[in-house]
Design a protein around this motif. Structure first.
Motif, PDB file in Angstrom:
ATOM      1  N   LYS A 157     -40.078  -4.575 -10.365  1.00  0.00           N
ATOM      2  CA  LYS A 157     -39.636  -3.251 -10.789  1.00  0.00           C
ATOM      3  C   LYS A 157     -38.252  -3.265 -11.419  1.00  0.00           C
ATOM      4  O   LYS A 157     -38.046  -2.696 -12.500  1.00  0.00           O
ATOM      5  CB  LYS A 157     -39.637  -2.297  -9.582  1.00  0.00           C
ATOM      6  CG  LYS A 157     -39.139  -0.897  -9.900  1.00  0.00           C
ATOM      7  CD  LYS A 157     -39.093  -0.011  -8.660  1.00  0.00           C
ATOM      8  CE  LYS A 157     -40.477   0.400  -8.217  1.00  0.00           C
ATOM      9  NZ  LYS A 157     -40.436   1.399  -7.118  1.00  0.00           N
ATOM     10  N   SER A 185     -43.424   6.950 -13.569  1.00  0.00           N
ATOM     11  CA  SER A 185     -41.991   6.848 -13.324  1.00  0.00           C
ATOM     12  C   SER A 185     -41.256   7.862 -14.190  1.00  0.00           C
ATOM     13  O   SER A 185     -41.782   8.323 -15.207  1.00  0.00           O
ATOM     14  CB  SER A 185     -41.488   5.443 -13.667  1.00  0.00           C
ATOM     15  OG  SER A 185     -42.103   4.471 -12.853  1.00  0.00           O
ATOM     16  N   ALA A 192     -35.953   6.218 -15.976  1.00  0.00           N
ATOM     17  CA  ALA A 192     -36.153   4.951 -15.278  1.00  0.00           C
ATOM     18  C   ALA A 192     -36.930   3.973 -16.136  1.00  0.00           C
ATOM     19  O   ALA A 192     -36.639   2.765 -16.142  1.00  0.00           O
ATOM     20  CB  ALA A 192     -36.882   5.197 -13.958  1.00  0.00           C
ATOM     21  N   ASP A 204     -42.957   0.618 -17.149  1.00  0.00           N
ATOM     22  CA  ASP A 204     -43.371   1.477 -16.048  1.00  0.00           C
ATOM     23  C   ASP A 204     -44.081   0.590 -15.033  1.00  0.00           C
ATOM     24  O   ASP A 204     -45.220   0.173 -15.260  1.00  0.00           O
ATOM     25  CB  ASP A 204     -44.313   2.574 -16.562  1.00  0.00           C
ATOM     26  CG  ASP A 204     -44.650   3.607 -15.493  1.00  0.00           C
ATOM     27  OD1 ASP A 204     -44.723   3.222 -14.305  1.00  0.00           O
ATOM     28  OD2 ASP A 204     -44.857   4.786 -15.844  1.00  0.00           O
ATOM     29  N   ASP A 252     -49.933   3.583  -6.859  1.00  0.00           N
ATOM     30  CA  ASP A 252     -48.495   3.420  -6.981  1.00  0.00           C
ATOM     31  C   ASP A 252     -48.141   2.063  -6.383  1.00  0.00           C
ATOM     32  O   ASP A 252     -48.958   1.441  -5.704  1.00  0.00           O
ATOM     33  CB  ASP A 252     -47.754   4.550  -6.259  1.00  0.00           C
ATOM     34  CG  ASP A 252     -46.370   4.813  -6.838  1.00  0.00           C
ATOM     35  OD1 ASP A 252     -45.902   4.009  -7.662  1.00  0.00           O
ATOM     36  OD2 ASP A 252     -45.748   5.821  -6.450  1.00  0.00           O
TER      37      ASP A 252
END
Length: 314
Positions: free
Chosen positions: A73, A126, A130, A137, A207
């Motif tokens: 991430k 997202s 971000a 993403d 997610d």
């Protein structure tokens, strides 16, 4: 010259394991076992937010799993998308949405119709700021990898990027469960033109991580609002703009453009013929719905808070 050669090899070979830092491995065997070596479990946060669908997780969010998710991430370790997607696919299979196998050719019974209904992975989006900061993403990228893994195992699956943020939200880190619920209430919406696509398969919200469940509950509310009349389960808790902040139509990802060298453009079998008839309901297409509520069958995540694994009620 030596440093140049090392930088070049880092482009081809992974520099270190995303979980423990061991050199020359995307994810070493020990970290891969921590991520996918156990049976995915039904997880429930405490307190459990209203409207949260059944959620399954592949692993607790701790140690090597936490490191791997953060590397993907926040540090752009994109090669981790495949093992993370494999773990997410396992969580999807553990839920009520995934059929056990492909239907038998020519079969017409209800069980095989249900098995042929595609699984629609709907990633939680997202925030746009971000995505700009990270360059990708994470949840959507992992969803692509999970869809490919499901198809390779015989489960018809596609990614439907239907959800959009319709208002900005604050950073969730450091917020408690009630604060997170207030922060995301009414923040998500289904993009224009996508409600009808949600009827074409079994919707699984996906997610990378679930902590309090607030975001997944809001995503479920948004999907239900797009498919059913307004009511306690579909109306947002706070008033916001009625249009999405990103109103571009969503797309259904059917091929494997980002998952391998081959680009497959043939949609799953269940997406042809009768399943394209307008007005066909999920029930008629062989889909199921959890708890009688429209839209969402269940949710799946790569990891969840370790405390959520402590309460396991079927």
């Amino acid at each position: 010259m030596r440093n140049w050669w090392r930088d070049l090899t880092d482009l081809v070979l992974p520099a270190e394991c995303g979980g423990c830092g061991r050199p020359r491995a995307v994810l070493c065997d020990r970290c891969r076992a921590a991520l996918s070596g156990r049976e995915p479990r039904r997880v429930r946060p405490t307190p459990e937010p209203r409207g949260l669908p059944p959620v399954h997780a592949a692993a607790p969010y701790a140690d090597e799993v936490r490191a791997a998710l953060l590397a993907h991430k926040e540090r752009g370790a994109l090669a981790l998308a495949r093992p993370l997607g494999e773990a997410l696919a396992g969580a999807v299979r553990a839920g009520p949405a995934a059929p056990a196998a492909r239907p038998r050719p020519g079969s017409r019974d209800g069980t095989d119709r249900a098995a042929s209904t595609p699984v629609l992975l709907v990633p939680v989006p997202s925030a746009r700021r971000a995505v700009r900061a990270r360059g990708h993403d994470p949840a959507r990228r992992i969803a692509y990898a999970a869809a490919g893994e499901l198809r390779r195992s015989g489960v018809p699956a596609a990614v439907l990027a239907a959800l959009r943020q319709r208002r900005p939200v604050a950073d969730q880190s450091g917020l408690g469960s009630r604060q997170r619920l207030a922060n995301v209430a009414g923040a998500l919406a289904v993009a224009p033109g996508c409600a009808r696509l949600l009827h074409r398969g079994r919707v699984v919200l996906v997610d990378d991580l679930m902590t309090t469940g607030a975001t997944l509950a809001e995503a479920a509310r948004a999907v239900r609002a797009a498919q059913g009349p307004p009511g306690p389960e579909t109306e947002p808790a706070v008033k916001g703009r009625e249009t999405s902040s990103d109103s571009r139509p969503a797309f259904v990802y059917l091929g494997e453009t980002w998952e391998g060298s081959e680009q497959r453009r043939t949609p799953p079998q269940a997406w042809s013929g009768a399943d394209r008839q307008p007005g066909r309901t999920v029930k008629e297409a062989g889909g199921t719905r959890a708890g009688g509520t429209p839209g969402v069958v269940c949710a799946a995540v790569v990891a969840a808070s370790p405390d959520a694994f402590g309460i396991h009620r079927n």
